[in-house]
Write a protein that holds these residues in place. Sequence first.
Motif, PDB file in Angstrom:
ATOM      1  N   TYR A 311       0.809  -1.218   0.000  1.00  0.00           N
ATOM      2  CA  TYR A 311       0.000   0.000   0.000  1.00  0.00           C
ATOM      3  C   TYR A 311       0.847   1.274   0.000  1.00  0.00           C
ATOM      4  CZ  TYR A 311      -3.210  -3.591   1.705  1.00  0.00           C
ATOM      5  OH  TYR A 311      -3.932  -4.743   1.835  1.00  0.00           O
ATOM      6  N   ASN A 312       2.168   1.132  -0.239  1.00  0.00           N
ATOM      7  CA  ASN A 312       3.035   2.308  -0.123  1.00  0.00           C
ATOM      8  C   ASN A 312       2.837   3.305  -1.261  1.00  0.00           C
ATOM      9  OD1 ASN A 312       4.239   1.116   2.096  1.00  0.00           O
ATOM     10  ND2 ASN A 312       5.811   0.140   0.883  1.00  0.00           N
ATOM     11  N   LEU A 314       3.991   5.869  -4.232  1.00  0.00           N
ATOM     12  CA  LEU A 314       5.067   5.959  -5.224  1.00  0.00           C
ATOM     13  C   LEU A 314       5.990   7.106  -4.848  1.00  0.00           C
ATOM     14  CD1 LEU A 314       6.351   5.140  -7.939  1.00  0.00           C
ATOM     15  CD2 LEU A 314       4.813   6.793  -9.016  1.00  0.00           C
ATOM     16  N   SER A 330       8.960   6.294   0.398  1.00  0.00           N
ATOM     17  CA  SER A 330       8.113   6.051  -0.776  1.00  0.00           C
ATOM     18  C   SER A 330       8.825   5.012  -1.623  1.00  0.00           C
ATOM     19  CB  SER A 330       7.895   7.324  -1.589  1.00  0.00           C
ATOM     20  OG  SER A 330       9.083   7.635  -2.305  1.00  0.00           O
ATOM     21  N   ASP A 354       4.105  -1.865  -7.938  1.00  0.00           N
ATOM     22  CA  ASP A 354       2.665  -2.113  -7.795  1.00  0.00           C
ATOM     23  C   ASP A 354       2.009  -0.940  -7.072  1.00  0.00           C
ATOM     24  OD1 ASP A 354       0.123  -3.171  -7.479  1.00  0.00           O
ATOM     25  OD2 ASP A 354       0.743  -4.923  -6.319  1.00  0.00           O
ATOM     26  N   GLN A 355       1.033  -0.341  -7.719  1.00  0.00           N
ATOM     27  CA  GLN A 355       0.264   0.728  -7.082  1.00  0.00           C
ATOM     28  C   GLN A 355      -1.220   0.397  -7.078  1.00  0.00           C
ATOM     29  OE1 GLN A 355       1.418   4.164  -5.809  1.00  0.00           O
ATOM     30  NE2 GLN A 355       2.891   2.566  -5.343  1.00  0.00           N
ATOM     31  N   GLY A 356      -1.533  -0.863  -7.303  1.00  0.00           N
ATOM     32  CA  GLY A 356      -2.930  -1.254  -7.436  1.00  0.00           C
ATOM     33  C   GLY A 356      -3.800  -0.855  -6.260  1.00  0.00           C
ATOM     34  N   ARG A 357      -3.232  -0.877  -5.064  1.00  0.00           N
ATOM     35  CA  ARG A 357      -4.055  -0.564  -3.889  1.00  0.00           C
ATOM     36  C   ARG A 357      -3.460   0.570  -3.064  1.00  0.00           C
ATOM     37  NH1 ARG A 357      -5.261  -6.250  -1.067  1.00  0.00           N
ATOM     38  NH2 ARG A 357      -3.021  -6.075  -0.695  1.00  0.00           N
TER      39      ARG A 357
HETATM   40  C1  LIG Z   1       2.950  -0.090  -2.451  1.00  0.00           C
HETATM   41  O1  LIG Z   1       1.683  -0.053  -2.953  1.00  0.00           O
HETATM   42  C2  LIG Z   1       0.798   0.569  -2.129  1.00  0.00           C
HETATM   43  C3  LIG Z   1      -0.552   0.454  -2.700  1.00  0.00           C
HETATM   44  O2  LIG Z   1      -0.773  -0.728  -3.269  1.00  0.00           O
HETATM   45  C4  LIG Z   1       1.169   2.014  -1.988  1.00  0.00           C
HETATM   46  O3  LIG Z   1       0.296   2.641  -1.096  1.00  0.00           O
HETATM   47  C5  LIG Z   1       2.525   2.074  -1.481  1.00  0.00           C
HETATM   48  O4  LIG Z   1       2.941   3.386  -1.481  1.00  0.00           O
HETATM   49  C6  LIG Z   1       3.461   1.266  -2.332  1.00  0.00           C
HETATM   50  N1  LIG Z   1       4.719   1.249  -1.690  1.00  0.00           N
HETATM   51  C7  LIG Z   1       5.743   1.376  -2.339  1.00  0.00           C
HETATM   52  C8  LIG Z   1       6.991   1.357  -1.539  1.00  0.00           C
HETATM   53  O5  LIG Z   1       5.671   1.519  -3.538  1.00  0.00           O
END
Ligand SMILES: *[C@@H]1O[C@H](CO)[C@@H](O)[C@H](O)[C@H]1NC(C)=O
Length: 449
Positions: A311-312, A314, A330, A354-357
Amino acid sequence: MKNSALAALAAFLVSTPVVIAVPVYGQCGGIGYTGSTVCDAGSTCTYSNDWYSQCLPGSSNPTTTPRPTSTTSTSTRPTSGTTTTTSTGPISTDNPYVGYDVYLSPYYAAEVAAAVKNIKDATIAAKAASVAKIPTFTWYDIAAKVPDLGVDLANAKSIQTSTGKKQLVQIVVYDLPDRDCHAKASNGEYSIANGGEAKYRAYIDAIAAQISKYPDIRIVAVVEPDSLANLVTNLSDPKCANAANVYKSSTIYAIQKLNQSNVYLYLDAGHGGWLGWDANLAPAAQLFGQLLKTAGGTYRVRGLATNVSNYNALRTNTPDPITQGNKCYSEELYANALGPLLTQNGFPAHFIIDQGRSGVQNIRKEWGNWCNILGAGFGIRPTTNTGNSLIDAIVWIKPGGESDGTSDTSSPRYDSTCGLSDSTRPAPEAGTWFQAYFETLVTKANPAL
Ligand SMILES: *[C@@H]1O[C@H](CO)[C@@H](O)[C@H](O)[C@H]1NC(C)=O
Ligand SMILES: *[C@@H]1O[C@H](CO)[C@@H](O)[C@H](O)[C@H]1NC(C)=O
Ligand SMILES: *[C@@H]1O[C@H](CO)[C@@H](O)[C@H](O)[C@H]1NC(C)=O
């Protein structure tokens, strides 16, 4: 044995079809599935979605008939479309996503379509339906699903032929023996104690065989989420220590076997809140570099995947308070910190994230929490417009709406993380559809759907 006895045995074998029971957590039904629908004693074939029924522990239901029964032929998977990722902004050469359309998983599209039918509010339903057009990865988390890869590749091939647009299929390779050694919810079908390493090789061989039939379809594969990251930080857990050598040799086997010119591999690298700590960055880079050295030769390893199912953010100007003390608050900062160390260790410094969630930030009580986090929303759409030359693409790896793990404390796969106050409860078993969670992801999507 006397001839008469042999004849009797032969007659018995002919008249009694041998029913091979599916092991617990194996597939036992779903459209297009042709294997056994009988589960091992102590487990029950449980409907998960139209494409997938699974043998789950427990015998509450004595029948073994999965639903829906597959009355249609296997060639009637839902038609799939494709979507194009934008390709402006800084991009590195050889980025596998550039110039390709990402194939949409018909499996996920079917899950979403089924979910939409259960949403009464027309506005939300329309937003939810649009998710089916956003590419996600298909997880091959049990060997029984691998034949589906052949179906997807054939589908992608026919789209490519009919539209003239080059197709890229996204998969997650995820079946290591003693998988997820530091958690419980995602433990897999193979154990090291029970010949799991050889079974894993057969699983990789099966994937490689499918991929080699379609040399003109591009494959991006994320390899074994959490496994090597656990070897960086969790060797004090005996299960991880015991699995370490098998994880490494199995990953090397996958790298060697999947070395086909249409394949791009991204090994999983946890996320900034895990390997991004100062003490972990260098050991992580060394582990990845060492692995490639041990493999020898040049392979189709493109880089690392981060934040899988997490959930991290970007990038952010307002770090989540839980990240305090970590420079890599981030995922972009994590890639920037790890990149040069990877290069020093002879490992390609390219990332997919992954930014899906990740649409909603500051929702976790602790950074290590990962299970169906309350209030999460779909995040940035897949794109090659990442604003960072280390990052090949923003992707959606975790299919949003599939559960991270059950909150049922009596389940053998219960992980206490899924019972924490920032997890959505009640939650079904990992990988199964979680309607309420999906609806939250839709309504809280950022950018909005
Ligand atoms: C990982 O993904 C989540 C959402 O899926 C996002 O909130 C979070 O920032 C991302 N973390 C990283 C380190 O990319
Ligand atoms: C162990 O692994 C988990 C993920 O399974 C990770 O979040 C955690 O930070 C690791 N533990 C330590 C001590 O690093
Ligand atoms: C892996 O495949 C690439 C081409 O796809 C080839 O150039 C390379 O030599 C292969 N590596 C090994 C060790 O066979």
